[in-house]
Scaffold this motif. Structure first.
Motif, mmCIF file in Angstrom:
data_model
loop_
_atom_site.group_PDB
_atom_site.id
_atom_site.type_symbol
_atom_site.label_atom_id
_atom_site.label_comp_id
_atom_site.label_asym_id
_atom_site.label_seq_id
_atom_site.Cartn_x
_atom_site.Cartn_y
_atom_site.Cartn_z
ATOM 1 N N ARG A 12 0.837 -1.199 0.000
ATOM 2 C CA ARG A 12 0.000 0.000 0.000
ATOM 3 C C ARG A 12 0.873 1.251 0.000
ATOM 4 O O ARG A 12 0.581 2.223 -0.690
ATOM 5 C CB ARG A 12 -0.927 -0.027 1.209
ATOM 6 N N GLY A 13 1.966 1.225 0.745
ATOM 7 C CA GLY A 13 2.898 2.350 0.749
ATOM 8 C C GLY A 13 3.553 2.550 -0.607
ATOM 9 O O GLY A 13 3.745 3.682 -1.050
ATOM 10 N N LEU A 14 3.911 1.448 -1.265
ATOM 11 C CA LEU A 14 4.486 1.556 -2.609
ATOM 12 C C LEU A 14 3.477 2.124 -3.600
ATOM 13 O O LEU A 14 3.843 2.883 -4.502
ATOM 14 C CB LEU A 14 4.988 0.195 -3.074
ATOM 15 N N ALA A 15 2.219 1.767 -3.441
ATOM 16 C CA ALA A 15 1.182 2.320 -4.317
ATOM 17 C C ALA A 15 1.048 3.825 -4.083
ATOM 18 O O ALA A 15 0.904 4.594 -5.040
ATOM 19 C CB ALA A 15 -0.152 1.618 -4.077
ATOM 20 N N ALA A 16 1.117 4.256 -2.830
ATOM 21 C CA ALA A 16 1.052 5.688 -2.533
ATOM 22 C C ALA A 16 2.261 6.413 -3.128
ATOM 23 O O ALA A 16 2.134 7.526 -3.653
ATOM 24 C CB ALA A 16 0.982 5.909 -1.031
ATOM 25 N N LEU A 17 3.421 5.784 -3.070
ATOM 26 C CA LEU A 17 4.619 6.371 -3.679
ATOM 27 C C LEU A 17 4.463 6.477 -5.195
ATOM 28 O O LEU A 17 4.852 7.482 -5.798
ATOM 29 C CB LEU A 17 5.851 5.541 -3.322
ATOM 30 N N ALA A 18 3.876 5.463 -5.820
ATOM 31 C CA ALA A 18 3.653 5.495 -7.265
ATOM 32 C C ALA A 18 2.710 6.636 -7.639
ATOM 33 O O ALA A 18 2.904 7.304 -8.669
ATOM 34 C CB ALA A 18 3.104 4.165 -7.757
ATOM 35 N N VAL A 19 1.713 6.897 -6.807
ATOM 36 C CA VAL A 19 0.793 8.008 -7.070
ATOM 37 C C VAL A 19 1.547 9.336 -6.967
ATOM 38 O O VAL A 19 1.370 10.230 -7.798
ATOM 39 C CB VAL A 19 -0.405 7.978 -6.103
ATOM 40 N N ALA A 20 2.412 9.461 -5.964
ATOM 41 C CA ALA A 20 3.194 10.696 -5.813
ATOM 42 C C ALA A 20 4.113 10.904 -7.016
ATOM 43 O O ALA A 20 4.231 12.023 -7.532
ATOM 44 C CB ALA A 20 3.997 10.647 -4.519
ATOM 45 N N ILE A 21 4.756 9.842 -7.481
ATOM 46 C CA ILE A 21 5.627 9.939 -8.658
ATOM 47 C C ILE A 21 4.808 10.310 -9.887
ATOM 48 O O ILE A 21 5.231 11.122 -10.707
ATOM 49 C CB ILE A 21 6.402 8.624 -8.861
ATOM 50 N N ASN A 48 1.931 4.219 -13.298
ATOM 51 C CA ASN A 48 0.549 4.510 -13.657
ATOM 52 C C ASN A 48 -0.216 4.869 -12.382
ATOM 53 O O ASN A 48 -0.544 4.009 -11.573
ATOM 54 C CB ASN A 48 -0.076 3.294 -14.342
ATOM 55 N N GLY A 49 -0.479 6.132 -12.197
ATOM 56 C CA GLY A 49 -1.140 6.600 -10.983
ATOM 57 C C GLY A 49 -2.552 6.077 -10.829
ATOM 58 O O GLY A 49 -3.002 5.814 -9.718
ATOM 59 N N HIS A 50 -3.266 5.891 -11.919
ATOM 60 C CA HIS A 50 -4.649 5.411 -11.833
ATOM 61 C C HIS A 50 -4.690 3.984 -11.288
ATOM 62 O O HIS A 50 -5.517 3.665 -10.427
ATOM 63 C CB HIS A 50 -5.319 5.472 -13.214
ATOM 64 N N PHE A 51 -3.804 3.141 -11.770
ATOM 65 C CA PHE A 51 -3.737 1.767 -11.272
ATOM 66 C C PHE A 51 -3.310 1.740 -9.809
ATOM 67 O O PHE A 51 -3.851 0.993 -9.004
ATOM 68 C CB PHE A 51 -2.772 0.946 -12.125
ATOM 69 N N PHE A 57 -6.597 1.761 -2.637
ATOM 70 C CA PHE A 57 -7.916 1.698 -2.016
ATOM 71 C C PHE A 57 -8.358 0.262 -1.749
ATOM 72 O O PHE A 57 -8.978 -0.015 -0.709
ATOM 73 C CB PHE A 57 -8.962 2.434 -2.859
ATOM 74 N N ALA A 58 -8.046 -0.653 -2.632
ATOM 75 C CA ALA A 58 -8.408 -2.053 -2.395
ATOM 76 C C ALA A 58 -7.671 -2.602 -1.175
ATOM 77 O O ALA A 58 -8.267 -3.253 -0.313
ATOM 78 C CB ALA A 58 -8.095 -2.892 -3.628
ATOM 79 N N LEU A 59 -6.382 -2.323 -1.075
ATOM 80 C CA LEU A 59 -5.616 -2.798 0.075
ATOM 81 C C LEU A 59 -6.029 -2.094 1.361
ATOM 82 O O LEU A 59 -6.076 -2.707 2.422
ATOM 83 C CB LEU A 59 -4.120 -2.613 -0.164
ATOM 84 N N SER A 60 -6.339 -0.808 1.287
ATOM 85 C CA SER A 60 -6.782 -0.085 2.476
ATOM 86 C C SER A 60 -8.078 -0.679 3.011
ATOM 87 O O SER A 60 -8.232 -0.872 4.218
ATOM 88 C CB SER A 60 -6.984 1.397 2.161
ATOM 89 N N GLY A 61 -9.010 -0.958 2.124
ATOM 90 C CA GLY A 61 -10.267 -1.570 2.555
ATOM 91 C C GLY A 61 -10.051 -2.939 3.161
ATOM 92 O O GLY A 61 -10.640 -3.279 4.197
ATOM 93 N N TYR A 62 -9.202 -3.734 2.540
ATOM 94 C CA TYR A 62 -8.930 -5.075 3.065
ATOM 95 C C TYR A 62 -8.244 -5.004 4.428
ATOM 96 O O TYR A 62 -8.637 -5.702 5.365
ATOM 97 C CB TYR A 62 -8.060 -5.867 2.083
ATOM 98 N N LEU A 63 -7.226 -4.162 4.549
ATOM 99 C CA LEU A 63 -6.501 -4.064 5.816
ATOM 100 C C LEU A 63 -7.376 -3.501 6.924
ATOM 101 O O LEU A 63 -7.300 -3.938 8.071
ATOM 102 C CB LEU A 63 -5.240 -3.223 5.641
ATOM 103 N N PHE A 64 -8.237 -2.533 6.592
ATOM 104 C CA PHE A 64 -9.143 -1.985 7.596
ATOM 105 C C PHE A 64 -10.117 -3.054 8.073
ATOM 106 O O PHE A 64 -10.333 -3.229 9.271
ATOM 107 C CB PHE A 64 -9.911 -0.792 7.023
#
Length: 79
Positions: A12-21, A48-51, A57-64
């Motif tokens: 999830r952190g890597l996905a957030a980093l990809a969005v920032a990039i 790809n920020g959209h992906f 969001f999928a991982l956040s929902g699952y982890l929550f």
């Protein structure tokens, strides 16, 4: 938290980093995001920020939900 959930949290952190990039590239190097064979390859998912938003969001929902379902009832309401 178990090792498996820690790994998912890291993803999830890597996905957030990809969005920032992606946002940085869109602001300062927009030509790099144009259609190219590299963007269509599996490596295109790295920036790809959209992906990455969908993964985040999928991982956040699952982890929550995993934290909520695995906690005792009182602890789940306090968190």
């Amino acid at each position: 938290m178990t090792a498996r959930l820690t790994h998912l949290d890291a993803l999830r952190g890597l996905a957030a980093l990809a969005v920032a990039i992606f946002h940085f590239m869109r602001a300062f190097v927009p030509d790099a995001l144009q259609a190219s064979p590299l963007n269509a390859s599996p490596f295109g998912a790295l920036w790809n920020g959209h992906f990455a938003v969908e993964v985040f969001f999928a991982l956040s929902g699952y982890l929550f939900f995993a934290k909520f379902a695995g906690a005792p009832p009182v602890e789940a309401l306090r968190a």
